[in-house]
Design an enzyme around this catalytic site. Sequence first.
Site, PDB file in Angstrom:
ATOM      1  N   VAL A 129     155.915  49.938  28.425  1.00 22.92           N
ATOM      2  CA  VAL A 129     155.316  49.295  29.602  1.00 22.92           C
ATOM      3  C   VAL A 129     154.289  50.247  30.167  1.00 22.92           C
ATOM      4  O   VAL A 129     154.617  51.358  30.453  1.00 22.92           O
ATOM      5  CB  VAL A 129     156.371  48.940  30.643  1.00 22.92           C
ATOM      6  CG1 VAL A 129     155.737  48.694  32.003  1.00 22.92           C
ATOM      7  CG2 VAL A 129     157.083  47.669  30.216  1.00 22.92           C
TER       8      VAL A 129
ATOM      9  N   GLN B  98     152.539  54.333  27.197  1.00 18.25           N
ATOM     10  CA  GLN B  98     151.197  53.824  27.405  1.00 18.25           C
ATOM     11  C   GLN B  98     150.887  53.637  28.874  1.00 18.25           C
ATOM     12  O   GLN B  98     149.752  53.506  29.246  1.00 18.25           O
ATOM     13  CB  GLN B  98     151.031  52.494  26.659  1.00 18.25           C
ATOM     14  CG  GLN B  98     151.234  52.617  25.174  1.00 18.25           C
ATOM     15  CD  GLN B  98     150.244  53.560  24.548  1.00 18.25           C
ATOM     16  OE1 GLN B  98     149.060  53.514  24.838  1.00 18.25           O
ATOM     17  NE2 GLN B  98     150.710  54.452  23.715  1.00 18.25           N
ATOM     18  N   THR B  99     151.935  53.584  29.691  1.00 20.41           N
ATOM     19  CA  THR B  99     151.701  53.348  31.111  1.00 20.41           C
ATOM     20  C   THR B  99     151.256  54.611  31.813  1.00 20.41           C
ATOM     21  O   THR B  99     151.754  55.696  31.556  1.00 20.41           O
ATOM     22  CB  THR B  99     153.017  52.857  31.753  1.00 20.41           C
ATOM     23  OG1 THR B  99     153.294  51.567  31.241  1.00 20.41           O
ATOM     24  CG2 THR B  99     152.900  52.784  33.248  1.00 20.41           C
ATOM     25  N   SER B 100     150.295  54.437  32.731  1.00 24.31           N
ATOM     26  CA  SER B 100     149.931  55.546  33.622  1.00 24.31           C
ATOM     27  C   SER B 100     150.315  55.151  35.021  1.00 24.31           C
ATOM     28  O   SER B 100     149.880  54.111  35.512  1.00 24.31           O
ATOM     29  CB  SER B 100     148.424  55.781  33.579  1.00 24.31           C
ATOM     30  OG  SER B 100     148.004  55.985  32.274  1.00 24.31           O
TER      31      SER B 100
END
Lengths: 181, 236
Positions: free
Chosen positions: A181, A46-48
């Site tokens: 994260v 989900q982290t960019s």
Amino acid sequence: MSICSGYVWLFTRSSARFESAIRRLKADVFVLRFLNYSICLFFCSQTSIMAVVYDGGVILGADSRTTTGSYIANRVSDKITPITEKVFCCRSGSAADTQAISDYVRYYISMHALEIGEEPKVATVGKMFRLICYRNKANLLAAIICAGYDKHEGGQVRVERQYLLAFEQVLSLCLACRSTV
Amino acid sequence: MFGGQDSKQHTVQPYVTGTSVIGLKCADGVVLGADTLVSYGSLAKNRKTSRLMTVSNHCSLGFSGEYSDFQEIKSTLEELMISEYCMADNIPMQPRAIHQYLARVMYEARNKQDPLYNQLVIGGVLPATGEGYLGLVDLLGTNYESEMIATGYGTYIALPLLRKAYRPDITVAEGRKVIEDCLRVLYYRDARSIDTVQISTVTKEGAETTEPFKLETSWDFKKFKAGSRLIDESTW
């Protein structure tokens, strides 16, 4: 913590370097090629996070969301962490794992900086990340972009990954596998 | 060919889903609120869907859960309203009647092991008195009526806030503000929501749903704006 994954489409011009990077990726990539271009679909967390080299240094960017499943545990998390004054890292993957890794790297690199008497190289910091992530890969869920500036080679981006796509000169996108994260 | 007896379909899991809907009963009506997102797992699929529906002049409905099942329910309700109109008896359908009708529909589908995968919030006013009515029906056919209703993450996050804000003499205007605050907290803490929301108010005058509007959010935290420093003990 539960596992969740998302998708990223990347549309880019093909080149020999790009093709070899794609071939290095073992799984979780779907590639369409037409004319000179390629479209890739990646699994990602989900982290960019991203880092870009420009004339004069690097720019790092990250979103600020930490989730446990679909609950946002922290909506103002800071995923860009200083290792030294001129080297930072972007963290994605398990929050606890990446925090522990960056703390260890910060400690060892600060020792190293004292020993050599000058600012450590970005390559060294990147290598330190790699050592920790590689040797403990069975126990870690982490994908980290290490980026910074040193006087020997200017701005650089080093990527530590399980899945990697790298255009080292221009842009690095880091994709953690199945983490939150 | 169109399903039914020969093909045994069992809804196992929802695919395209809406997140929480919240509602508050006020002295002079009800207020419902929902965001305008339907998700495909963690993908924000359609950011401009309306999850609130005006059923009649005195009743509004919000859905969470599977979008396609809600579309079925929507056409069922529209048929119901048309047949009510055709009766031409000038007796408007009570919101409780719509609530119980939906409860029967949901329970029947559940008994066939093919539930309509939704939690519906029905908010309306009694046409005679203007007194509010707020109820919930879910995919199992569970139905109840309450002063404050929430589905999904709203039950954990918004319901305590609604309970705290509720007063028997709260007005629709104040209720609207409470609902907006709850939607804001839901946007902060629900990873399957967005900041574009709609609010539906039902009063004696009628039922109206606002155009989707963007919530004002605050990201003003000192440490966040300052960023990490080298001398910080660890990261967060």
